[in-house]
Design a protein around this motif. Structure first.
Motif, PDB file in Angstrom:
ATOM      1  N   SER A   1      45.115 -26.857 -20.980  1.00  0.00           N
ATOM      2  CA  SER A   1      44.817 -26.149 -22.223  1.00  0.00           C
ATOM      3  C   SER A   1      46.057 -25.445 -22.759  1.00  0.00           C
ATOM      4  O   SER A   1      46.361 -25.508 -23.956  1.00  0.00           O
ATOM      5  N   GLN A   2      46.780 -24.783 -21.872  1.00  0.00           N
ATOM      6  CA  GLN A   2      48.002 -24.075 -22.274  1.00  0.00           C
ATOM      7  C   GLN A   2      49.047 -25.060 -22.807  1.00  0.00           C
ATOM      8  O   GLN A   2      49.663 -24.836 -23.841  1.00  0.00           O
ATOM      9  N   VAL A   3      49.247 -26.159 -22.086  1.00  0.00           N
ATOM     10  CA  VAL A   3      50.225 -27.168 -22.492  1.00  0.00           C
ATOM     11  C   VAL A   3      49.836 -27.775 -23.839  1.00  0.00           C
ATOM     12  O   VAL A   3      50.684 -27.966 -24.712  1.00  0.00           O
ATOM     13  N   LEU A   4      48.556 -28.052 -24.022  1.00  0.00           N
ATOM     14  CA  LEU A   4      48.083 -28.623 -25.296  1.00  0.00           C
ATOM     15  C   LEU A   4      48.235 -27.624 -26.436  1.00  0.00           C
ATOM     16  O   LEU A   4      48.615 -28.000 -27.544  1.00  0.00           O
ATOM     17  N   ASP A   5      47.941 -26.349 -26.171  1.00  0.00           N
ATOM     18  CA  ASP A   5      48.082 -25.315 -27.204  1.00  0.00           C
ATOM     19  C   ASP A   5      49.536 -25.150 -27.629  1.00  0.00           C
ATOM     20  O   ASP A   5      49.816 -24.853 -28.790  1.00  0.00           O
ATOM     21  N   ASP A   6      50.464 -25.355 -26.702  1.00  0.00           N
ATOM     22  CA  ASP A   6      51.888 -25.214 -27.003  1.00  0.00           C
ATOM     23  C   ASP A   6      52.460 -26.435 -27.711  1.00  0.00           C
ATOM     24  O   ASP A   6      53.613 -26.408 -28.144  1.00  0.00           O
ATOM     25  N   SER A   7      51.691 -27.507 -27.806  1.00  0.00           N
ATOM     26  CA  SER A   7      52.156 -28.724 -28.482  1.00  0.00           C
ATOM     27  C   SER A   7      51.290 -28.973 -29.718  1.00  0.00           C
ATOM     28  O   SER A   7      50.302 -28.287 -29.942  1.00  0.00           O
ATOM     29  N   ASP A   8      51.662 -29.978 -30.490  1.00  0.00           N
ATOM     30  CA  ASP A   8      50.881 -30.335 -31.672  1.00  0.00           C
ATOM     31  C   ASP A   8      50.173 -31.674 -31.509  1.00  0.00           C
ATOM     32  O   ASP A   8      49.700 -32.262 -32.468  1.00  0.00           O
ATOM     33  N   VAL A   9      50.073 -32.147 -30.273  1.00  0.00           N
ATOM     34  CA  VAL A   9      49.551 -33.479 -30.018  1.00  0.00           C
ATOM     35  C   VAL A   9      48.085 -33.651 -30.460  1.00  0.00           C
ATOM     36  O   VAL A   9      47.681 -34.732 -30.852  1.00  0.00           O
ATOM     37  N   MET A  10      47.301 -32.573 -30.442  1.00  0.00           N
ATOM     38  CA  MET A  10      45.900 -32.671 -30.867  1.00  0.00           C
ATOM     39  C   MET A  10      45.719 -32.315 -32.341  1.00  0.00           C
ATOM     40  O   MET A  10      44.602 -32.367 -32.856  1.00  0.00           O
TER      41      MET A  10
END
Length: 177
Positions: A61-70
């Motif tokens: 979740s943290q890694v996804l929140d820090d990226s724009d991939v979603m």
């Protein structure tokens, strides 16, 4: 899910998952009303515990929140292990199923229900249960012969002497600890 998004998700999450000695089995993004569901399926030779899924979910979740991939649209993250009835598609799946009963559809037609005794790079050594009081028979099946396969759930497996001896040793080790 676009191939680009799938590749980006895999590239982002695979190192995180591998660091926990887990295998990334599947990434799936599906619509769910106004939201999307991102399902990450992980496994290992020892299986996956609920606590591991929860910890991985927090990290992912943290890694996804820090990226724009979603992107900016809301989504729900699910981290899970494969179900008991998942298809056997990789060599590691068959190795993890040694001792289990499987149902395989063969390319030549027909269906085979048998217990996996051993697995190597080219195929399976199986024990085909006997019918009507007959003894089980050994059979070798190469991976090329298998169209699809999955583990059969056994609710009342009859144990043999080897299983009983193995269980006794486990009980003895618990008592000693």
């Amino acid at each position: 899910m676009s191939t680009t998004q799938s590749e980006r998700l895999r590239g982002l999450l695979e190192p995180l998952i591998a660091a926990r000695d887990l295998d990334l089995e599947e990434i799936e993004v599906t619509p769910a009303g106004k939201r999307r569901v991102l399902r990450i399926v992980v496994d290992s030779d020892e299986g996956v515990q609920l606590d591991e899924c929860a910890e991985l979910s927090r990290e992912a979740s943290q890694v996804l929140d820090d990226s724009d991939v979603m992107g900016g649209a809301p989504y729900t993250l699910e981290v899970t292990s494969p179900g008991a009835d998942r298809p056997l598609t990789e060599l590691r799946h068959y190795r993890r199923a040694v001792g289990r009963l499987i149902k395989a559809q063969l390319h030549e037609g027909g269906e085979l229900v048998a217990r996996i005794i051993a697995v190597d790079d080219s195929g399976l050594d199986l024990e085909v249960p006997g019918v009507k009081g007959r003894k089980p028979t050994a059979r070798r099946v190469s991976f090329d012969e298998i169209a699809k396969a999955r583990v059969e759930l056994e609710f009342s497996r009859k144990t043999d002497k080897r299983d009983a001896q193995h269980d006794e040793k486990i009980d003895e080790n618990k008592e000693e600890a």
